[in-house]
Motif scaffolding. Structure first.
Motif, PDB file in Angstrom:
ATOM      1  N   LYS A   2      -6.306  28.595  48.200  1.00 14.93           N
ATOM      2  CA  LYS A   2      -5.451  27.606  48.841  1.00 14.93           C
ATOM      3  C   LYS A   2      -5.275  26.401  47.917  1.00 14.93           C
ATOM      4  O   LYS A   2      -6.243  25.899  47.344  1.00 14.93           O
ATOM      5  N   TYR A   4      -2.688  22.638  47.197  1.00  9.19           N
ATOM      6  CA  TYR A   4      -1.930  21.580  47.866  1.00  9.19           C
ATOM      7  C   TYR A   4      -1.080  20.854  46.834  1.00  9.19           C
ATOM      8  O   TYR A   4      -1.507  20.641  45.695  1.00  9.19           O
ATOM      9  N   ASN A  20      -6.752  21.995  44.237  1.00  8.39           N
ATOM     10  CA  ASN A  20      -7.473  22.788  45.234  1.00  8.39           C
ATOM     11  C   ASN A  20      -8.171  21.850  46.204  1.00  8.39           C
ATOM     12  O   ASN A  20      -8.027  20.613  46.106  1.00  8.39           O
ATOM     13  N   ASP A  21      -8.965  22.401  47.132  1.00 10.42           N
ATOM     14  CA  ASP A  21      -9.529  21.550  48.169  1.00 10.42           C
ATOM     15  C   ASP A  21     -10.710  20.713  47.712  1.00 10.42           C
ATOM     16  O   ASP A  21     -11.307  19.986  48.507  1.00 10.42           O
ATOM     17  N   ASP A  57      -0.407  29.249  46.155  1.00  9.42           N
ATOM     18  CA  ASP A  57      -0.378  29.335  47.619  1.00  9.42           C
ATOM     19  C   ASP A  57      -0.451  27.922  48.187  1.00  9.42           C
ATOM     20  O   ASP A  57      -1.516  27.449  48.583  1.00  9.42           O
ATOM     21  N   GLN A  59      -0.397  25.011  50.594  1.00  9.12           N
ATOM     22  CA  GLN A  59      -0.663  24.873  52.028  1.00  9.12           C
ATOM     23  C   GLN A  59      -0.002  23.656  52.662  1.00  9.12           C
ATOM     24  O   GLN A  59       0.157  23.597  53.878  1.00  9.12           O
TER      25      GLN A  59
END
Length: 306
Positions: A2, A4, A20-21, A57, A59
């Protein structure tokens, strides 16, 4: 994985990154902030998102913005160097164009959130961030949450009146007396230079070369900053006081402010007050904007790590 899309909207440039997160930058870049207006601005953002969505990807979209940002509605109030972003629901406009969830937060608040997540305020429950630049702004953070105030002016420390309230008080705000801009203007005036001749870097360079006026004005700046910080400590009593803005990268500035704070003690005012520099510089707003996006989603990612 995931990822962003994160944007830091500035008056000159829009910086962006795919992250990334855990705020690791996978791709990044910047574009000039459009002068043409809102439509071009939205088109540019959409094109960047679309390009990276083909590879990653994505999000959602996280925005750092100037102005009085209403994080719930997505509207940007107040004023900034980008007039067309104000008075519109930025989150809805970008969601309509991209189909992605969008969050938005004030840029100074993003910088403060970045310090609580990954920086010098990590694991600190209650801290404030004072950002020194053209004016003075900042943020108040308690338990991972920005304290915004009833009119979204929480943390607008620069409005504090520091001079004689009986004599034109609104010309004696902390921003007017103790910002980097005020330092430059004082040196220019005392050296009989035209306004705009110097900038902050040049003033400090003059001081390093032994210029007595620059050195004296910088000491005056430290004193005025220390007085405001003293007031904030006694009014808000945070665990930490962080200093941000370009000036904070100078070790001598932090040392100078702390020296003056040590002088503000007596048998009644007994607190040991000190400041420290923010850890992040150019990426602070990107990191904080991402954190804000992730924190919106209960139980997501790093919210518990602040």
């Amino acid at each position: 994985m995931k990822t962003y899309m994160v944007f830091d909207i500035g008056g000159t440039y829009i910086k962006y990154a795919v992250m990334n997160d855990q705020a690791l930058k996978l791709e990044s870049g910047k574009i000039p902030t459009p002068k043409e207006g809102l439509d071009v601005f939205l088109q540019n953002i959409t094109e960047i998102v679309t390009r990276y969505a083909k590879v990653f990807d994505i999000q959602g979209i996280a925005l750092s913005s100037p102005g009085a940002v209403d994080v719930k509605s997505g509207f940007i109030g107040g004023a900034s160097a980008i007039p067309y972003i104000h008075g519109v629901c930025m989150t809805d406009l970008l969601k309509e164009r991209t189909g992605l969830e969008v969050s938005i937060e004030n840029d100074a608040n993003c910088a403060a959130l970045a310090e609580g997540w990954k920086g010098v305020a990590k694991e600190t429950d209650y801290y404030i961030c004072v950002v020194i630049g053209t004016g003075i702004g900042g943020s108040i953070v308690m338990n991972q949450t920005i304290l915004r105030g009833a009119t979204l002016h929480g943390g607008e420390f620069g409005y504090m009146i520091m001079g004689n309230p009986a004599k034109d008080p609104l010309q004696s705000t902390w921003s007017k007396l103790a910002s980097t801009n005020s330092l430059v203007e004082e040196v220019e005036a005392r050296k009989s230079l035209a306004k705009g001749t110097l900038d902050g870097e040049e003033v400090f360079r003059l001081a390093e070369d032994g210029d007595p006026i620059a050195k004296e004005c910088i000491v005056h700046l430290y004193k005025k900053l220390a007085v405001g910080i003293y007031n904030l400590k006694y009014a808000l009593d945070p665990q930490k006081i962080l200093i941000g803005g370009g000036i904070s990268k100078r070790k001598e500035v932090i040392e100078g402010i702390n020296h003056e704070l040590k002088q503000l003690k007596d048998e009644i005012s007994t607190l040991d007050i000190s400041v420290e520099a923010c850890q992040f510089d150019n990426d602070a707003n990107l990191i904080g904007a991402l954190f804000h996006f992730l924190k919106r989603d209960a139980g997501s990612g790093p919210a518990s790590h602040v």
